[in-house]
Motif scaffolding. Structure first.
Motif, PDB file in Angstrom:
ATOM      1  N   SER A 120     -28.136  11.424  -7.853  1.00 17.18           N
ATOM      2  CA  SER A 120     -29.024  10.738  -6.921  1.00 17.18           C
ATOM      3  C   SER A 120     -29.801  11.776  -6.116  1.00 17.18           C
ATOM      4  O   SER A 120     -29.309  12.846  -5.816  1.00 17.18           O
ATOM      5  N   ARG A 121     -31.035  11.452  -5.818  1.00 11.45           N
ATOM      6  CA  ARG A 121     -31.864  12.406  -5.097  1.00 11.45           C
ATOM      7  C   ARG A 121     -32.448  11.683  -3.889  1.00 11.45           C
ATOM      8  O   ARG A 121     -33.425  10.949  -4.016  1.00 11.45           O
ATOM      9  N   LEU A 123     -34.080  10.771  -0.063  1.00 12.16           N
ATOM     10  CA  LEU A 123     -35.362  11.073   0.592  1.00 12.16           C
ATOM     11  C   LEU A 123     -35.255  10.984   2.116  1.00 12.16           C
ATOM     12  O   LEU A 123     -36.251  11.077   2.816  1.00 12.16           O
ATOM     13  N   ASP A 124     -33.995  10.796   2.605  1.00 12.50           N
ATOM     14  CA  ASP A 124     -33.834  10.540   4.038  1.00 12.50           C
ATOM     15  C   ASP A 124     -34.427  11.657   4.902  1.00 12.50           C
ATOM     16  O   ASP A 124     -35.054  11.399   5.925  1.00 12.50           O
ATOM     17  N   MET A 125     -34.290  12.908   4.463  1.00 12.21           N
ATOM     18  CA  MET A 125     -34.816  14.015   5.285  1.00 12.21           C
ATOM     19  C   MET A 125     -36.346  14.084   5.240  1.00 12.21           C
ATOM     20  O   MET A 125     -36.972  14.435   6.235  1.00 12.21           O
ATOM     21  N   HIS A 126     -36.922  13.718   4.089  1.00  8.96           N
ATOM     22  CA  HIS A 126     -38.390  13.663   4.023  1.00  8.96           C
ATOM     23  C   HIS A 126     -38.881  12.649   5.059  1.00  8.96           C
ATOM     24  O   HIS A 126     -39.798  12.907   5.842  1.00  8.96           O
ATOM     25  N   PHE A 161     -29.919  19.736   5.832  1.00  6.64           N
ATOM     26  CA  PHE A 161     -29.581  20.521   4.640  1.00  6.64           C
ATOM     27  C   PHE A 161     -30.898  21.177   4.203  1.00  6.64           C
ATOM     28  O   PHE A 161     -31.959  20.546   4.315  1.00  6.64           O
ATOM     29  N   SER A 163     -33.207  21.263   2.129  1.00  5.76           N
ATOM     30  CA  SER A 163     -33.780  20.578   0.965  1.00  5.76           C
ATOM     31  C   SER A 163     -35.151  21.166   0.620  1.00  5.76           C
ATOM     32  O   SER A 163     -36.011  21.305   1.492  1.00  5.76           O
ATOM     33  N   ALA A 166     -37.875  18.204   0.896  1.00  3.53           N
ATOM     34  CA  ALA A 166     -38.154  17.807   2.277  1.00  3.53           C
ATOM     35  C   ALA A 166     -38.922  18.917   2.988  1.00  3.53           C
ATOM     36  O   ALA A 166     -39.875  18.652   3.734  1.00  3.53           O
ATOM     37  N   ARG A 233     -38.369  31.600 -12.270  1.00  2.63           N
ATOM     38  CA  ARG A 233     -37.081  32.308 -12.214  1.00  2.63           C
ATOM     39  C   ARG A 233     -36.029  31.609 -13.057  1.00  2.63           C
ATOM     40  O   ARG A 233     -35.072  32.240 -13.521  1.00  2.63           O
ATOM     41  N   THR A 308     -28.733  25.647  -9.040  1.00  5.70           N
ATOM     42  CA  THR A 308     -28.173  24.541  -9.829  1.00  5.70           C
ATOM     43  C   THR A 308     -28.867  24.435 -11.196  1.00  5.70           C
ATOM     44  O   THR A 308     -28.249  24.040 -12.180  1.00  5.70           O
ATOM     45  N   ASP A 309     -30.137  24.826 -11.254  1.00  4.38           N
ATOM     46  CA  ASP A 309     -30.876  24.721 -12.518  1.00  4.38           C
ATOM     47  C   ASP A 309     -30.359  25.683 -13.586  1.00  4.38           C
ATOM     48  O   ASP A 309     -30.706  25.529 -14.760  1.00  4.38           O
ATOM     49  N   VAL A 331     -24.927  20.819  -5.697  1.00  4.10           N
ATOM     50  CA  VAL A 331     -26.245  20.246  -5.394  1.00  4.10           C
ATOM     51  C   VAL A 331     -26.448  18.897  -6.077  1.00  4.10           C
ATOM     52  O   VAL A 331     -26.811  17.924  -5.430  1.00  4.10           O
TER      53      VAL A 331
HETATM   54  C1  UD1 Z   1     -33.590  21.051  -6.257  1.00  4.97           C
HETATM   55  C2  UD1 Z   1     -33.074  22.455  -5.976  1.00  4.97           C
HETATM   56  C3  UD1 Z   1     -34.179  23.433  -6.241  1.00  4.97           C
HETATM   57  C4  UD1 Z   1     -34.685  23.223  -7.656  1.00  4.97           C
HETATM   58  C5  UD1 Z   1     -35.100  21.764  -7.887  1.00  4.97           C
HETATM   59  C6  UD1 Z   1     -35.521  21.460  -9.303  1.00  4.97           C
HETATM   60  C7  UD1 Z   1     -31.424  23.080  -4.325  1.00  4.97           C
HETATM   61  C8  UD1 Z   1     -31.009  23.040  -2.915  1.00  4.97           C
HETATM   62  N1  UD1 Z   1     -32.598  22.527  -4.617  1.00  4.97           N
HETATM   63  O1  UD1 Z   1     -34.698  20.814  -5.399  1.00  4.97           O
HETATM   64  O2  UD1 Z   1     -33.750  24.766  -6.045  1.00  4.97           O
HETATM   65  O3  UD1 Z   1     -35.779  24.062  -7.892  1.00  4.97           O
HETATM   66  O4  UD1 Z   1     -34.000  20.920  -7.581  1.00  4.97           O
HETATM   67  O5  UD1 Z   1     -34.454  21.128 -10.123  1.00  4.97           O
HETATM   68  O6  UD1 Z   1     -30.733  23.610  -5.163  1.00  4.97           O
HETATM   69  N2  UD1 Z   1     -31.268  15.331  -0.510  1.00  4.97           N
HETATM   70  C9  UD1 Z   1     -30.985  14.254   0.283  1.00  4.97           C
HETATM   71  N3  UD1 Z   1     -31.965  13.758   1.109  1.00  4.97           N
HETATM   72  C10 UD1 Z   1     -33.216  14.301   1.169  1.00  4.97           C
HETATM   73  C11 UD1 Z   1     -33.506  15.406   0.335  1.00  4.97           C
HETATM   74  C12 UD1 Z   1     -32.499  15.897  -0.488  1.00  4.97           C
HETATM   75  O7  UD1 Z   1     -29.880  13.733   0.283  1.00  4.97           O
HETATM   76  O8  UD1 Z   1     -34.062  13.815   1.947  1.00  4.97           O
HETATM   77  C13 UD1 Z   1     -30.208  15.862  -1.401  1.00  4.97           C
HETATM   78  C14 UD1 Z   1     -30.527  15.622  -2.857  1.00  4.97           C
HETATM   79  O9  UD1 Z   1     -30.116  14.346  -3.285  1.00  4.97           O
HETATM   80  C15 UD1 Z   1     -29.780  16.747  -3.508  1.00  4.97           C
HETATM   81  C16 UD1 Z   1     -29.910  17.895  -2.526  1.00  4.97           C
HETATM   82  O10 UD1 Z   1     -30.141  17.270  -1.264  1.00  4.97           O
HETATM   83  O11 UD1 Z   1     -28.420  16.444  -3.664  1.00  4.97           O
HETATM   84  C17 UD1 Z   1     -31.002  18.887  -2.903  1.00  4.97           C
HETATM   85  O12 UD1 Z   1     -32.216  18.366  -2.577  1.00  4.97           O
HETATM   86  P1  UD1 Z   1     -33.607  19.136  -2.722  1.00  4.97           P
HETATM   87  O13 UD1 Z   1     -33.451  20.601  -2.489  1.00  4.97           O
HETATM   88  O14 UD1 Z   1     -34.599  18.412  -1.911  1.00  4.97           O
HETATM   89  O15 UD1 Z   1     -33.908  18.861  -4.223  1.00  4.97           O
HETATM   90  P2  UD1 Z   1     -35.109  19.311  -5.011  1.00  4.97           P
HETATM   91  O16 UD1 Z   1     -36.340  19.443  -4.189  1.00  4.97           O
HETATM   92  O17 UD1 Z   1     -35.116  18.445  -6.222  1.00  4.97           O
END
Ligand code: UD1
Length: 428
Positions: A120-121, A123-126, A161, A163, A166, A233, A308-309, A331
């Motif tokens: 799950s990904r 958006l709460d912080m955005h 966090f 993010s 965000a 990278r 994580t990638d 992550v």
């Molecule tokens: C993530 C990776 C990033 C990678 C990208 C592509 C991390 C921290 N981020 O970025 O390095 O380039 O995937 O695969 O490794 N989350 C929330 N609420 C929010 C935003 C995020 O709960 O508002 C959670 C997400 O569900 C997730 C984590 O925080 O578990 C990481 O989020 P974020 O860094 O925003 O993800 P990406 O931008 O996809």
């Protein structure tokens, strides 16, 4: 639908150039919306996600054209603020138009991007960050509906966090807000530095680039820019792991060792020789391996932690390493799903919550497997390269989302990989 037929047993040797970073280019394309006029982006990878982002920008009113690896985005004075579901659902990164649209139009309706095979990904912080900037933001009928009819106002924002998404959305909104915004606990991924440098090139006033706190002085408008995307990278790291697994010797001519410090330290402890500066103009890096790699424990974390990638690639590496390793995924919780596919090649992996314990084996044996996402797909191909016999990796369209010309580059390094129609799968 197509699949890859990977014949195991060759070691990869030679030079390869990596494309610009997918995870940067997509966000840079969204950032172009912030200024009226022609923004030119160089080294944009030729991958499906970039095509989809181009389509979304066109729908918003921009003119998008591509010549080789250069993308030109011509943004009109007025852009549409509606990013519809049928385009957004194709790629998660399209959520990054939310901040720019809100800042440019005072309104944004962006469809929720939906699920993803890696977990799950949220958006709460955005949403919380954009609200702090004075916008009303609600989720209605599958859309994020944001409004700021009187413009955005600078604010103090702390992320729970770091993010990546965000940070990008809030930053892109803040550069056009009225007054100063301080964003604390921001992500520090190299892709964040890249977008900061592009925004600064557009005239934005941002301080603290590379640190955990960004100070943004909002401006009424920005100018279009010409900018070159940083090298990928994650693709560089994929080649590095391929060199280890196949006991090969690969020079990534434009790879940036400084973006992969922890990854390269880990690979060195697995027994690799790492030589930074072995490519073009003192950039690049060489990764060479003789003998069997040693098992390495890895914990994924936000940058500068282990990405994580690259987790699926190190799981594949440990599957043939000497010893037992523990991988902890912090992550994306569902990222271990692909391990079931790796097990089809004989890998010995036990999953316990967000830990995977991998007992390395002398060899794997080729079998049909399915790529479940971009990085899992790349990890399975690497495993196929060292498996006895043939490995058929289906759902190759996932790999196409992140690796331009993967097959051509693999074969250029001595692999034996064929792309062919998949008779067992049909487009849904
Ligand atoms: C993530 C990776 C990033 C990678 C990208 C592509 C991390 C921290 N981020 O970025 O390095 O380039 O995937 O695969 O490794 N989350 C929330 N609420 C929010 C935003 C995020 O709960 O508002 C959670 C997400 O569900 C997730 C984590 O925080 O578990 C990481 O989020 P974020 O860094 O925003 O993800 P990406 O931008 O996809």
């Amino acid at each position: 639908m197509e699949r890859l037929r990977v014949s195991g047993g060759t070691s990869l040797r030679g030079s390869v150039r990596v494309n610009g970073a997918k995870n940067s280019a997509l966000k840079l394309m969204a950032a172009a919306l912030l200024a009226e006029g022609r923004t030119t982006l160089h080294d944009v990878p030729s991958i499906t996600d970039v095509r989809y982002m181009g389509e979304l920008l066109r729908r918003l009113g921009a003119d998008v054209s591509r010549d080789d690896s250069t993308v030109v985005i011509d943004v009109p004075e007025k852009v549409s603020h509606e990013a519809p579901y049928e385009l957004v659902r194709r790629l998660r990164a399209s959520i990054c138009v939310l901040g720019p649209l809100l800042a440019r139009c005072g309104a944004a309706d962006v469809a929720l991007p939906g699920g993803d095979a890696i977990g799950s990904r949220g958006l709460d912080m955005h949403i919380a960050g954009l609200r702090r900037l004075g916008a009303s933001v609600e989720v209605e009928h599958g859309y994020v509906v944001a409004r700021a009819p009187d413009g955005l106002k600078g604010a103090m924002i702390g992320l729970d966090f770091p993010s990546v998404g965000a940070t990008e959305n809030i930053l892109m909104a803040a550069v056009l807000a009225d007054g100063e915004t301080v964003i604390d606990n921001v992500a520090r991924e190299p892709e964040i530095l890249d977008i900061c440098h592009m925004l600064i090139g557009m005239g934005a006033q941002i301080e603290g680039v590379g640190s955990s706190t960004l100070h943004v002085q909002g401006l009424p408008g920005l100018s279009p820019v010409e900018h070159t995307t940083i090298p990928d990278r994650i693709v560089t790291g994929t080649w590095a792991v391929a060199a280890l697994m196949t006991r090969g010797d690969i020079t990534v001519t434009n790879g940036r060792a400084e973006d992969l410090e922890l990854v390269l330290d880990k690979l060195a402890s697995a027994g690799a020789v790492i030589e930074p500066g072995a490519g073009e103009d003192g950039a690049g890096l060489r990764i060479a391996m003789s003998g069997r790699p040693r098992a390495i424990d890895v914990v994924t974390l936000p940058y500068p932690g282990f990405p994580t990638d690259l987790q699926p690639m190190v799981v594949a590496l440990n599957a043939v390493a000497d010893g037992t390793a523990m991988i902890t995924e912090n992550v994306y919780e569902a990222r271990f799903m692909f391990v079931n596919e790796l097990a089809r090649l004989g890998a010995e992996v036990r999953i316990d919550g967000h830990h995977a314990v991998i007992r390395g084996r002398e060899s794997l044996s080729g079998a049909p497997v399915v790529a479940t996402d971009i990085r899992a797909g790349a990890g399975l191909v690497l495993a196929g390269l060292v498996a006895e016999g043939e490995t058929l990796v289906s759902a190759v369209h996932h790999i196409d989302r992140g690796y331009p010309d993967f097959v051509g580059q693999l074969n250029g390094l001595g692999a034996d990989v064929v792309r062919e129609p998949d008779p067992d799968r049909f487009e849904a």
